[in-house]
Design an enzyme around this catalytic site. Structure first.
Site, PDB file in Angstrom:
ATOM      1  N   LYS A 147       0.836  -1.207   0.000  1.00 31.64           N
ATOM      2  CA  LYS A 147       0.000   0.000   0.000  1.00 31.64           C
ATOM      3  C   LYS A 147       0.872   1.259   0.000  1.00 31.64           C
ATOM      4  CE  LYS A 147      -3.980   1.878   2.569  1.00 31.64           C
ATOM      5  NZ  LYS A 147      -4.902   1.601   3.711  1.00 31.64           N
ATOM      6  N   SER A 153      -9.464   2.211   2.461  1.00 32.79           N
ATOM      7  CA  SER A 153      -8.400   2.898   1.749  1.00 32.79           C
ATOM      8  C   SER A 153      -7.381   1.966   1.099  1.00 32.79           C
ATOM      9  CB  SER A 153      -7.672   3.847   2.709  1.00 32.79           C
ATOM     10  OG  SER A 153      -7.056   3.118   3.776  1.00 32.79           O
ATOM     11  N   SER A 189     -10.624  -0.507   6.224  1.00 38.44           N
ATOM     12  CA  SER A 189      -9.804  -0.260   5.041  1.00 38.44           C
ATOM     13  C   SER A 189      -9.126  -1.501   4.475  1.00 38.44           C
ATOM     14  CB  SER A 189      -8.744   0.806   5.343  1.00 38.44           C
ATOM     15  OG  SER A 189      -9.350   2.073   5.444  1.00 38.44           O
TER      16      SER A 189
END
Length: 496
Positions: free
Chosen positions: A78, A153, A177
């Site tokens: 990420k 996210s 997320s």
């Protein structure tokens, strides 16, 4: 053979058997990304030259007789994790050129385990959305339907896994997320117990990478199988060597059971503050039926379950309580005025969020005391049950919505609209008390979109929901690659 959609476990076995090399796996993954990611936009920061060099190094290490948990396996990370030499922006334009000097602790652990990092995956602005888009890297699309979000996210990581861009990824979770993107994209993710996995270096670009303790947020693994989640969690888990790791080691207890029929499971599909859409209810039912058919004890109600409505109100206050720390004084005072105008009896989620933004320290301590009562309630619940199965969000993936004010957005549940952030109540159920939760695929909606559920387990007994996820995967199936049909041919969105 196309290796791109294989599990990390299978790739590791093939590498050990000499059926494929890390260089071959890495080249295939890069070719697939270069071919397919134009429509998905999951890989926002490619690092292909260093990936190829790492793959060559992995093959040399294996030739010397070395074997590590992830040796030679292509993965993604990420964007919010620091990787030396690559930008860490959190999607915030002022930091588009920020490059940290050191790897995050989890990136270091990936590399030490032998993983080949292909690059970074896209995130929403400041990691603060249930979607994934920003002004630096644009919009990430759901591989199942490009007109819809992959979630957020960790949406870039979920879209990458569903598309075959690497076998594993690491993300983070404060408001679902990890779990929401997994649910929206048809993959697996695990939100670890709070404090189980060190997160140093997963930090905003304007903050130092310190080994701080977080109130709600965790970092965790994402994969295309339940067994791969366990493989990656074993690499990630453990205290930060700068703090608790100085004195403590980690020994996770084994799963409570090895057979489905031995599990005691509480199944929930209704929340008092927002309805659950029919497609998600059907996914929960699919899992419940599989458990019953296997002989597990399944209950639908328990007086031991801490009040979900109160839990959601506490979660919303804790979630936003730190978000205003750097607000200008004028903006903060405006919030205080808005809260003063709320009716005393307003128990809506929106009112809870507003009140949370202006909690005094004294008020926060009281909310935290109530959280501890909920934690104790969960401990009592887990003396009678081994796991809780429930939705991740009320709906499957929804269409892109880039309204500049998230408070003006709405989420439609079977045609009825609700405030956008109300959909976080299910994600908050295990987050508020810090419990582990594993997101697993549970079928498809009538439109062909993935639907998942989450399995909540006892604190620090992460292997219990992970094992249950593995057994359910054997029973109802797991990841399936997105269909290249009309649903996936929607107009891709790349700008923000």
């Amino acid at each position: 053979m196309d290796w791109n959609l294989e599990t990390a476990e299978n790739l590791g076995a093939a590498l050990r058997a000499g059926d494929v090399t890390s260089v071959e796996l890495t080249d295939e993954a890069i070719t697939r990304i270069e071919r397919d990611d134009k429509a998905i936009n999951a890989i926002c920061v490619p690092d292909f030259d260093r990936a190829r060099a790492a793959a060559r190094g992995a093959d040399r290490a294996r030739a010397r007789g070395e074997d590590r948990p992830l040796l030679g396996i292509p993965v993604t990370v990420k964007e919010s994790y620091d990787i030396a030499g690559l930008p860490t922006t959190w999607g915030m334009p002022p930091y588009r050129d920020h490059q940290p000097a050191e790897d995050a602790v989890q990136v270091s652990r990936l590399k030490a385990a032998g993983a080949v990092v292909l690059g970074k995956t896209n995130v929403p602005l400041g990691l603060q959305d249930v979607q994934t888009f920003n002004d630096i890297y644009g919009t990430t699309n759901n591989p199942w339907d490009h007109r819809r979000t992959p979630g957020g996210s960790s949406g870039g990581s979920a879209a990458a896994l569903a598309s075959g861009f690497g076998a594993l990824s690491i993300g983070s979770d404060l408001a679902g997320s990890l779990r929401t993107p997994a649910h929206f994209c048809g993959i697996y993710a695990h939100k670890p117990t709070l404090g189980l996995v060190a997160s140093r270096g997963m930090v905003p670009p304007d903050a130092p990478a310190l080994p701080a303790e977080h109130d709600l947020a965790v970092v965790g693994p994402m994969a295309r199988s339940a067994r791969d989640l366990t493989l990656l969690l074993d690499v990630m888990a453990g205290p930060d060597p700068l703090t608790l790791g100085t004195a403590y080691g980690l020994t996770l207890p084994p799963a409570r059971h090895e057979r489905l029929r031995d599990f005691r499971v509480l199944v929930l599909d209704e929340h008092p503050l927002i309805p659950t859409g029919a497609a998600v209810r059907a996914g929960v039912e699919r899992v419940a039926d599989a458990l019953v058919d296997a002989g597990a004890r399944v209950e639908r109600h328990s007086p031991l379950l801490p009040d979900p409505a109160e839990a959601s109100l506490l979660y919303m206050q804790l979630l936003v309580s730190g978000s205003v720390a750097r607000f200008p004084t004028d903006a903060y005072e405006q919030l205080r005025s808005m809260v003063a105008e709320l009716p005393v009896g307003d128990r809506s989620l929106q009112a809870a969020r507003l009140r949370g933004m202006v909690l005094s320290h004294r008020d926060w301590i009281e909310v935290n005391n109530l959280r501890e009562l909920h934690r104790h309630g969960w401990r009592r619940l887990f003396t009678e049950f081994d796991a809780v199965v429930c939705p991740v969000t009320p709906t499957p993936a929804f269409p892109h919505d880039h309204h500049p004010d998230p408070l003006e957005r709405l989420i439609a549940v079977d045609g009825v609209e609700f405030p956008y952030f109300d959909q976080l109540v299910w994600a908050g159920l295990p987050t508020m008390p810090g419990l582990p939760a594993t997101a697993v695929p549970a079928g498809r909606s009538p439109e062909g979109l993935p639907v998942g559920v989450q399995i909540i387990g006892p604190m620090f007994e992460d292997r219990t929901p992970l094992r249950l996820a593995e057994l359910l995967e054997q029973r109802i199936g797991g990841f399936r690659a997105p269909e290249q049909g009309p649903g996936a041919r929607g107009d891709a969105v790349r700008g923000s």
